[in-house]
Write an enzyme that holds these catalytic residues in place. Structure first.
Site, PDB file in Angstrom:
ATOM      1  N   HIS A 154       3.491  -2.212  -1.369  1.00  0.00           N
ATOM      2  CA  HIS A 154       2.139  -2.646  -1.553  1.00  0.00           C
ATOM      3  C   HIS A 154       2.661  -3.239  -2.795  1.00  0.00           C
ATOM      4  O   HIS A 154       0.928  -4.407  -3.003  1.00  0.00           O
ATOM      5  CB  HIS A 154       1.629  -1.107  -2.157  1.00  0.00           C
ATOM      6  CG  HIS A 154       2.120  -0.920  -3.800  1.00  0.00           C
ATOM      7  ND1 HIS A 154       2.905   0.287  -3.750  1.00  0.00           N
ATOM      8  CD2 HIS A 154       2.139  -1.032  -5.252  1.00  0.00           C
ATOM      9  CE1 HIS A 154       3.220   0.241  -5.379  1.00  0.00           C
ATOM     10  NE2 HIS A 154       2.868  -0.171  -5.629  1.00  0.00           N
ATOM     11  N   ASP A 184       7.255   2.613   1.950  1.00  0.00           N
ATOM     12  CA  ASP A 184       6.424   1.755   0.900  1.00  0.00           C
ATOM     13  C   ASP A 184       7.665   0.739  -0.395  1.00  0.00           C
ATOM     14  O   ASP A 184       7.620   0.614  -1.415  1.00  0.00           O
ATOM     15  CB  ASP A 184       6.197   2.827  -0.696  1.00  0.00           C
ATOM     16  CG  ASP A 184       5.300   1.598  -1.552  1.00  0.00           C
ATOM     17  OD1 ASP A 184       4.968   0.987  -1.541  1.00  0.00           O
ATOM     18  OD2 ASP A 184       5.233   2.909  -2.795  1.00  0.00           O
ATOM     19  N   SER A 268       5.687  -0.800 -10.822  1.00  0.00           N
ATOM     20  CA  SER A 268       6.083  -0.262  -9.365  1.00  0.00           C
ATOM     21  C   SER A 268       7.029  -1.585  -8.775  1.00  0.00           C
ATOM     22  O   SER A 268       6.855  -2.523  -8.679  1.00  0.00           O
ATOM     23  CB  SER A 268       4.882  -0.668  -9.032  1.00  0.00           C
ATOM     24  OG  SER A 268       3.576   0.397  -8.810  1.00  0.00           O
TER      25      SER A 268
END
Length: 424
Positions: A154, A184, A268
């Site tokens: 993402h 992911d 992230s």
């Protein structure tokens, strides 16, 4: 001698000679009295002048004598004040702990990643590139003049251009090697000329609950580059449901490590390391609710390694496919469960096949629309997440999978030989 002087002298002598003896005595006493009074006045004035002068001289002498003493006293007072005033002290203690050693070992391998996308301007009807977001990444390998960086899917999703910021502020254009929405994860590369630190992989399987871990990344953007937070492993083998396509329905359950180390937007793709500075996870998400605090997640490094290796080889993760569309049985109204699917009363969970792709493994295996899948290879299937987990984690391309379905109220067993594909 002049004539007049002689006359005056003669006159004076004549006058004095004409006094009687008594008058003469009185005259002399009067003159003596005047003489003494005059001398007395002169003496008093002299004494006053001498005394006043003496006082002035004495005061000057005393003042001159006191100057050194006053200087000594004032210096002594100043010295006393200086000696009595507490001095500000400062120490320079360099503290080194296991945490600081771990951070020093791996922090330079953590980078910032900026996602640049093309956006259309409504007013000018022209497209322009703009920063859509930023995240973190970890340099894990240098090979052939390229540095390989692992990050989240993402973080790089829909990017037209990727820019990597190194710890020294150097910016490099990055190339996307491959990405995988289901885990992911993504891999990008940059030139390795300015890279001097590579993270060392640890073993996430040996982590213990309560073990100290350190999260390194760029929360809230590059302004907080290289932020460090510490915590512990709160739990292992956690499954977190995620909505991958934004339709409001959970598509997948990600296997993650749970930690209370602060992980915020921008973290992230950053590093989760153990106390030895070894990479044990890739920070991926955080549950951010008003009632939730200290609940962060990271993808275990033992899950990451095979995925990034396949992304390097193929640019994608090749998975087996069935060629069907899915719908959880719990999403189907009870009326249609009875009238259309004709399910027995005791069947309340499963996956409804909404579409069968012509020529797909499911089509070749005899699967039909409105079949309800309840079991695969002996494993109970209650929803689409269970189906995907079994298909992607427990099988491989070329396997023949045994599938039990309900068709018009009757149990059937099908044989589905799996092939490679990007869809279910």
């Amino acid at each position: 001698m002049s004539f007049y002087q002689n006359d005056d002298q003669n006159k004076s002598d004549k006058d004095f000679s004409s006094y009687s003896p008594l008058q003469e005595q009185l005259r002399r006493e009067e003159e003596e009295k005047k003489s003494r009074q005059k001398n007395k006045n002169r003496g008093a004035f002299g004494y006053f002048f001498v005394g006043f002068f003496g006082v002035i001289v004495g005061a000057l002498l005393v003042w001159l004598l006191m100057i050194p003493s006053l200087e000594d006293d004032s210096g002594s007072i100043a010295n006393n004040r200086t000696e009595n005033t507490p001095k500000i002290t400062q120490t320079a203690t360099e503290v080194t702990t296991d945490v600081t050693k771990a951070v020093e070992k791996v922090s330079k391998a953590v980078v910032g990643i900026t996602n640049i996308q093309e956006v259309s301007n409504f007013w000018t009807r022209q497209s322009q590139e703009t920063e859509a977001g930023s995240g973190s990444g970890v340099i894990y390998k240098v090979d052939g003049g390229k540095a390989y960086i692992v990050t989240n899917y993402h973080v790089v999703e829909n990017a037209k251009q990727l820019e990597v910021t190194l710890p020294d502020g150097t910016k490099e254009n990055a190339e996307l090697v491959g990405s995988d929405i289901w885990t992911d994860l993504a891999v990008v590369t940059i030139p390795s000329k300015n890279v001097d630190t590579v993270a060392q992989f640890g073993d996430s399987d040996v982590l213990k609950q309560g073990e100290t871990v350190i999260a390194i990344g760029n929360p809230l953007g590059l302004d907080f580059y290289g932020s460090v937070t510490t915590g512990v492993i709160s739990g292992k083998d956690r499954s977190v449901p995620v909505d991958l396509n934004g339709d409001g329905y959970e598509d997948w359950e990600t296997e993650v490590l749970q930690t209370d180390a602060a992980i915020n937007p921008g973290n992230s793709g950053g590093a989760l390391v153990n106390i030895s500075g070894e990479l044990v996870g890739i920070n991926s998400m955080k549950i951010a609710e008003s009632t939730v605090e200290g609940l962060g997640f990271a993808i275990p490094i033992n899950t990451v390694i095979p995925i990034i290796e396949e992304l390097e080889r193929n640019g994608e993760v090749k998975r087996p496919t069935m060629g069907i569309g899915l719908l959880d049985l719990t999403e189907v109204p009870a009326y249609y469960q009875k009238q259309t699917l004709r399910l027995p009363d005791d069947v309340t969970t499963g996956v409804v096949v909404t579409e069968v792709v012509p020529g797909s493994p499911a089509d070749k295996g005899g699967m039909e629309k409105y079949d309800v899948i309840v079991e695969m290879d002996g494993k109970t299937i209650e929803n689409s997440i269970d189906l995907r987990q079994h298909l992607y984690n427990d099988t491989k391309i070329g396997d023949t999978m045994k599938v039990k379905v309900y068709r018009q109220g009757k149990m059937m067993e099908l044989q589905v030989k799996l092939t490679e594909g990007s869809q279910l």
